[in-house]
Design a protein around this motif. Structure first.
Motif, mmCIF file in Angstrom:
data_model
loop_
_atom_site.group_PDB
_atom_site.id
_atom_site.type_symbol
_atom_site.label_atom_id
_atom_site.label_comp_id
_atom_site.label_asym_id
_atom_site.label_seq_id
_atom_site.Cartn_x
_atom_site.Cartn_y
_atom_site.Cartn_z
ATOM 1 N N ALA A 246 3.551 14.694 4.090
ATOM 2 C CA ALA A 246 3.784 14.814 5.404
ATOM 3 C C ALA A 246 4.708 14.116 6.155
ATOM 4 C CB ALA A 246 2.436 14.755 6.171
ATOM 5 N N PRO A 247 4.778 12.812 6.154
ATOM 6 C CA PRO A 247 6.013 12.272 6.840
ATOM 7 C C PRO A 247 7.311 12.427 6.431
ATOM 8 C CG PRO A 247 4.405 10.507 6.060
ATOM 9 C CD PRO A 247 3.860 11.767 5.541
ATOM 10 N N MET A 248 7.381 12.671 5.104
ATOM 11 C CA MET A 248 8.719 13.025 4.584
ATOM 12 C C MET A 248 9.065 14.250 5.079
ATOM 13 S SD MET A 248 10.121 12.975 0.555
ATOM 14 C CE MET A 248 9.043 14.452 0.425
ATOM 15 N N ILE A 249 8.065 15.310 4.928
ATOM 16 C CA ILE A 249 8.775 16.587 5.253
ATOM 17 C C ILE A 249 9.145 16.647 6.853
ATOM 18 C CG2 ILE A 249 7.694 18.684 5.875
ATOM 19 C CD1 ILE A 249 5.955 18.705 3.661
ATOM 20 N N ILE A 250 8.377 16.155 7.715
ATOM 21 C CA ILE A 250 8.882 15.891 8.878
ATOM 22 C C ILE A 250 10.249 15.221 9.331
ATOM 23 C CG2 ILE A 250 8.300 14.899 11.333
ATOM 24 C CD1 ILE A 250 6.361 16.453 10.746
ATOM 25 N N GLY B 216 0.574 -0.984 -0.085
ATOM 26 C CA GLY B 216 -0.062 0.082 0.086
ATOM 27 C C GLY B 216 0.836 1.398 0.069
ATOM 28 N N MET B 217 0.361 2.170 -0.450
ATOM 29 C CA MET B 217 1.080 3.529 -0.796
ATOM 30 C C MET B 217 1.565 4.267 0.613
ATOM 31 S SD MET B 217 -0.836 4.835 -4.304
ATOM 32 C CE MET B 217 -0.089 6.454 -4.251
ATOM 33 N N GLY B 218 0.447 4.168 1.520
ATOM 34 C CA GLY B 218 0.674 4.823 2.628
ATOM 35 C C GLY B 218 1.732 4.156 3.554
ATOM 36 N N PHE B 219 1.672 2.596 3.559
ATOM 37 C CA PHE B 219 2.519 1.818 4.266
ATOM 38 C C PHE B 219 3.949 2.108 3.734
ATOM 39 C CE2 PHE B 219 4.870 -2.134 3.735
ATOM 40 C CZ PHE B 219 5.009 -2.406 4.908
ATOM 41 N N ARG B 220 3.911 2.138 2.395
ATOM 42 C CA ARG B 220 5.271 2.066 1.778
ATOM 43 C C ARG B 220 6.149 3.489 2.069
ATOM 44 N NH1 ARG B 220 6.898 -2.142 0.111
ATOM 45 N NH2 ARG B 220 5.116 -2.589 -1.065
ATOM 46 N N ILE B 221 5.203 4.568 1.842
ATOM 47 C CA ILE B 221 5.756 5.889 2.257
ATOM 48 C C ILE B 221 6.198 6.033 3.797
ATOM 49 C CG2 ILE B 221 5.310 8.501 2.733
ATOM 50 C CD1 ILE B 221 3.146 8.102 0.271
ATOM 51 N N SER B 222 5.497 5.577 4.602
ATOM 52 C CA SER B 222 5.962 5.445 6.117
ATOM 53 C C SER B 222 6.947 4.682 6.243
ATOM 54 C CB SER B 222 4.795 5.323 7.138
ATOM 55 O OG SER B 222 4.148 4.429 6.886
ATOM 56 N N THR B 223 7.283 3.430 5.866
ATOM 57 C CA THR B 223 8.149 2.689 6.052
ATOM 58 C C THR B 223 9.699 3.025 5.295
ATOM 59 O OG1 THR B 223 7.462 1.202 4.332
ATOM 60 C CG2 THR B 223 7.169 0.458 6.718
ATOM 61 N N ILE C 217 -2.785 17.834 12.491
ATOM 62 C CA ILE C 217 -2.896 16.546 12.995
ATOM 63 C C ILE C 217 -2.078 15.346 12.289
ATOM 64 C CG2 ILE C 217 -4.485 14.677 13.465
ATOM 65 C CD1 ILE C 217 -6.574 16.933 13.901
ATOM 66 N N VAL C 218 -2.169 15.242 10.876
ATOM 67 C CA VAL C 218 -1.263 14.285 10.265
ATOM 68 C C VAL C 218 -0.087 14.479 10.336
ATOM 69 C CG1 VAL C 218 -0.874 13.352 7.841
ATOM 70 C CG2 VAL C 218 -3.267 14.015 8.523
ATOM 71 N N GLY C 219 0.681 15.692 10.548
ATOM 72 C CA GLY C 219 2.013 15.991 10.987
ATOM 73 C C GLY C 219 2.287 15.479 12.156
ATOM 74 N N GLU C 220 1.467 15.201 13.210
ATOM 75 C CA GLU C 220 1.779 14.846 14.227
ATOM 76 C C GLU C 220 2.114 13.231 14.477
ATOM 77 O OE1 GLU C 220 -0.211 18.325 16.905
ATOM 78 O OE2 GLU C 220 -1.130 16.463 16.621
ATOM 79 N N LEU C 221 1.572 12.359 13.381
ATOM 80 C CA LEU C 221 1.630 11.120 13.407
ATOM 81 C C LEU C 221 2.961 10.742 13.167
ATOM 82 C CD1 LEU C 221 -1.477 10.287 11.082
ATOM 83 C CD2 LEU C 221 -1.354 10.303 13.390
ATOM 84 N N PRO C 222 3.860 11.127 12.381
ATOM 85 C CA PRO C 222 4.997 10.335 12.080
ATOM 86 C C PRO C 222 6.100 10.754 13.436
ATOM 87 C CG PRO C 222 4.731 11.809 10.526
ATOM 88 C CD PRO C 222 3.724 11.987 11.287
ATOM 89 N N GLY D 148 -3.159 14.655 17.112
ATOM 90 C CA GLY D 148 -2.530 13.377 16.124
ATOM 91 C C GLY D 148 -1.743 12.481 17.072
ATOM 92 N N ALA D 149 -1.025 12.954 17.996
ATOM 93 C CA ALA D 149 -0.528 11.952 18.997
ATOM 94 C C ALA D 149 -1.517 11.190 19.988
ATOM 95 C CB ALA D 149 0.314 12.889 19.820
#
Lengths: 283, 305
Positions: free
Chosen positions: B156-160, A230-237, B244-249, B257-258
């Protein structure tokens, strides 16, 4: 240093060409209107490439477009699997269900003045809420697979569809309704022949808003738990492994999927609401 | 008045439906607990119950119905459980406490507002550029529109992480995501607004021999206000989602988000629901605040709403 200088020069040249094109005598032609944004985009990509190499930006901060392209073409099977999981199953499945649910509820709501008065404030309120936040709950209920992602998408697009369709179904004026009455049209006859066609531009407005929401919902829901695809999974990992070229490759896929999805709905709109002034003026 | 009554009635129906839904949603967990406590349940083992329908289980074990609304870790908490949790974590906790929703709300709100400010400011500037420069209009505008069809939140996760690796952390990365999300609605709405004066009005200004700057301050900017506020309302809601999404990673440190992420890790459903409602109240409050500002400013400018 030379590469940085080249980037600046290239930017200047691209801008100068666009200046000439945009202010030139042929600026109204279709070719120029397509060429200008294309040149702008291409210049941007080239400047990005030159700056990354020129300033020796490490891969973990910003990969160059060429590195992203290489990664993209070398991991097509993974990207395709992610695309199927997130876009085709999660986003599209949820999109179809959510749109149907929204439109059907709107038809019900429209029949009763009481419901319309009561549900519309709720719908307007819900449209502004951070509904993405329901993702952890829905992932808990429907498991890690695509069903929970589709559920998030349904919740996200239900209210925009509802509000838009209800607004569209009220768009007929008294003259038109009276005309249908003089024809002795039944409720469903006047619904299908008058009110649904009139509502179509509004429904398509909702459908277009929902395309983006569907992708956002499907991707973000995967941050809360997903199978190993999945794209979200791939991005976060991949972010965790600092494999940013992979992240960018997924973003490229998301961008293409989002634009194609939107373009498809827009094309369908043009085909179905060709009679509407907003479509005719383009001809 | 009639609207308020219908609204309340619909709200009552939704709450009633919610209470009713708690029974089948929570029945399996309750039956497992009851079996462990030695009570008689049908069917007797968890294995048999796993494939049974929730409604069948409720009918077979009517005694659990009364417990459905006070489960410790429910699949679906009852509305009053969420309300009590909200009350306890906002009013009854010290604001500085890590368990106070006000503390978490403040973290999210500051990122949202900072990002909203940056995004709106840049968006208005770009819109002004687009309206006044034909080159920018033709080269940037198509991309601004295309970018709205892209799920940019995937960035978002990447920016963080990227900002963390160059030493920027805390408020700013979340604010950048929030800014990014509110940026494009503002650009598109503002361009529309700045272009909204018709030819008659623009011609009038030409007959007054007004220059571009005068035309901007006296005609274009005032007539763009209704459009600006419409997109500001979309923008602030998007900013909040971004924060909120920015707080996830970041691994659940602070913010709504946390709270959501921690709740989903530890199965604390009541905590998830209360964070969700707190975020919803915050979003509604921010949009309402902008609505009030809109009414005040537009009234003062004499725009008919």
């Amino acid at each position: 240093m030379g590469l940085v200088l080249m980037a600046v020069v290239l930017w200047g040249v691209g801008w100068w060409i666009n200046m000439r094109l945009a202010n030139g005598p042929r600026s109204e032609t279709r070719l120029v209107q397509l060429a200008v944004p294309t040149i702008f985009g291409a210049t941007l990509l080239a400047v990005w490439e030159l700056l990354v190499h020129g300033l020796e930006v490490p891969l973990v901060i910003l990969p160059a477009p060429s590195e992203i392209a290489v990664r993209f073409s070398s991991s097509l099977p993974i990207l395709w699997a992610d695309f199927t999981q997130t876009i085709l199953k999660g986003a599209l499945g949820g999109y179809v269900m959510g749109c149907l649910a929204g439109v059907l509820t709107a038809v019900l709501v429209d029949r009763s003045d009481f419901l319309r008065r009561g549900l519309l404030p709720v719908g307007n309120f819900a449209a502004a809420l951070p509904i993405v936040g329901t993702a952890p709950i829905l992932v808990m209920w429907y498991g890690f697979d695509w069903q929970s992602k589709a559920a998030v998408v349904v919740v996200m697009i239900f209210f925009p569809m509802l509000v838009n369709t209800v607004a569209g179904l009220r768009e007929t004026d008294a003259m038109q309704r009276d005309l249908m009455q003089t024809y002795a049209a039944s409720y469903w006859q006047s619904f299908f022949k008058l009110r649904l066609p009139v509502a179509l531009p509004f429904i398509f407005n909702g459908l277009k808003i929902s395309t983006t929401l569907a992708l956002i919902g499907a991707i973000v829901a995967e941050f809360f738990g997903s199978p190993t695809v999945g794209m979200g999974f791939r991005i976060s990992t991949s972010v965790g492994q600092l494999a940013l070229d992979m992240v960018w490759a997924e973003i490229v896929v998301a961008a293409f999927a989002g634009s194609a999805f939107y373009g498809l709905v827009a094309a369908l709109e043009r085909a179905l609401t060709f009679w509407h002034p907003s479509q005719r003026s383009r001809l | 008045m009639k609207t308020v009554m219908s609204f309340l009635a619909v709200l009552a129906v939704i709450v009633g439906f919610w209470y009713a839904a708690c029974v089948p949603m929570n029945v399996k967990g309750l039956l497992d607990a009851a079996e462990r406590a030695g009570e008689q349940v049908t069917p007797a083992t968890a294995r048999e119950r796993r494939d049974a329908g929730a409604f069948g289980l409720v009918v077979g074990n009517t005694f659990v119905v009364s417990r459905s609304w006070s489960v410790d870790r429910p699949r679906l908490p009852a509305p009053h459980q969420v309300a009590i949790e909200l009350w306890e974590t906002t009013v009854q906790k010290k604001i500085t406490s890590k368990r106070s929703l006000i503390y978490h709300g403040k973290v999210t709100l500051s990122a949202t507002l900072l990002g909203f400010g940056i995004g709106t400011g840049l968006g208005i500037l770009l819109a002004v550029g687009i309206v006044h420069s034909r080159v920018m209009d033709m080269s940037v505008m198509p991309w601004a529109i295309v970018s709205q069809t892209i799920p940019i939140i995937a960035l978002a996760p990447m920016i963080i992480v990227v900002l963390y690796s160059i030493g920027v952390q805390g408020l700013l990365p979340k604010a950048i995501i929030a800014a990014y999300l509110s940026f494009f609605p503002v650009v598109v709405g503002m361009v529309k607004g700045l272009r909204s004066p018709d030819h008659m009005k623009l011609d009038l200004l030409i007959t007054y021999n007004a220059n571009t700057a005068q035309g901007f301050w006296k005609l274009r900017l005032p007539s763009s206000m209704p459009y600006l506020f419409a997109s500001l309302k979309i923008g602030i809601a998007a900013s909040l989602v971004g924060a909120i999404v920015g707080e996830l990673p970041t691994g659940a440190v602070a913010g709504f988000g946390a709270r959501l992420l921690a709740g989903s890790y530890y199965g604390q459903t009541v905590q998830i629901w209360s964070a969700l409602f707190a975020a919803a109240i915050l979003a509604a409050g921010l949009v309402a605040l902008l609505g009030v500002m809109e009414r005040l400013i537009l009234n003062r400018m004499g725009v008919k709403a």
